[in-house]
Design an enzyme around this catalytic site. Structure first.
Site, short mmCIF file in Angstrom:
data_model
loop_
_atom_site.label_atom_id
_atom_site.label_comp_id
_atom_site.label_asym_id
_atom_site.label_seq_id
_atom_site.Cartn_x
_atom_site.Cartn_y
_atom_site.Cartn_z
N TYR A 1 0.83 -1.20 0.00
CA TYR A 1 0.00 0.00 0.00
C TYR A 1 0.87 1.26 0.00
CZ TYR A 1 -4.39 2.52 0.75
OH TYR A 1 -5.49 3.34 0.61
N LYS B 1 -3.63 8.16 3.69
CA LYS B 1 -4.97 7.87 4.22
C LYS B 1 -5.04 8.13 5.73
CE LYS B 1 -7.17 6.47 0.50
NZ LYS B 1 -8.32 7.21 -0.07
#
Length: 261
Positions: free
Chosen positions: A162, A169
């Site tokens: 990720y 995020k």
């Protein structure tokens, strides 16, 4: 498991702006469909002329009252959109921010190799654009409202591959909490929504994403993956008066995957 059929139009009269529809698999499209199903009017944006042919039929199918371009990296486009909404609707009740972006090399590479300008780009489009939207939306939320941003479990736990989007995020989730605090006195609630793995265009760029999907399906207590409508109906509920005193939450819509060790 029961399916949702003929839902009550509890959001009739509500005006919802949904940013981030790219195709029929988009989380944003699931939100727009759910809002329409429960009676809200929707405004849909498309990124650019290349994206328009893919998004326009979806907007037409939803009977979108407003269909407009929006590239948050282009000066003036965000302001023009909200000016159009003010002129045509005079208010807004719901805002869905479902956009994120990073350079391909920064997504593919590890965090140590992320460039400064690449990190800044990802933060601007994926996080600060929410703040800019909220600032423009707040004066139009004359009866209060609800703002949603799409996050992922990689914000609070390390998800291999990720990469840069994990810290980005995390910043998005923190921004939602601070916006919830600042906008609460105006009756505006803010939530970050954390869906489980979904087959979206953005997710397809992650390395070994199919493995992530299969693992999530196996680990989910409900025994299956969620879909974009699960996310959409969760947002629809949170936008109703039934959730009037919920704000600043990160809501997982993942079939329970996040509770598993």
């Amino acid at each position: 498991m029961k399916t949702i059929e003929n839902p009550t139009p509890i959001l009739a009269g509500y005006k919802a702006l949904v940013v981030g529809v790219a195709n029929e698999d988009s989380i944003a499209y699931g939100c727009a469909q759910a809002f329409r199903a429960v009676g809200a009017d929707v405004a849909i944006t498309y990124l650019n002329e290349k994206a328009k042919p893919h998004v326009e039929p979806l907007a037409q199918a939803l009977g979108a009252a407003i269909f407009a371009p929006l590239d948050v990296s282009k000066p003036g486009e965000l302001e023009a959109l909200f000016a159009q909404i003010e002129q045509e609707w005079g208010k807004i009740d719901i805002l869905v921010h479902s956009i994120a972006s990073a350079k391909k090399e920064d997504i593919k590479g590890g965090l140590l190799d992320c460039s400064a300008d690449g990190f800044a780009l990802a933060m601007d489009i994926s996080v600060h654009s929410l703040i800019r939207m909220a600032k423009l939306a707040a004066p139009l939320m004359t009866d209060g409202g609800t703002i949603f941003a799409m996050t992922y479990h990689g914000a609070c736990k390390v998800v291999p591959n990720y990469n840069v989007m994990g810290p980005v995020k995390a910043a998005l989730e923190a921004s939602c909490r601070y916006l919830a605090y600042e906008l609460g006195p105006k009756g505006i609630r803010v939530h970050s929504i954390s869906p489980g793995p979904l087959k979206t265009r953005a997710a397809s760029g992650l390395k070994d994403f199919d493995l992530l999907l299969n693992e999530a399906a196996e680990r989910a207590p409900v025994g299956e993956l969620v879909d974009i409508m699960d996310v959409g109906y969760t947002c629809a509920y949170l936008a109703t008066p039934y959730a009037r005193r919920l704000t600043g939450e990160t809501i997982y819509v993942d079939g329970g995957v996040n509770i598993m060790a």
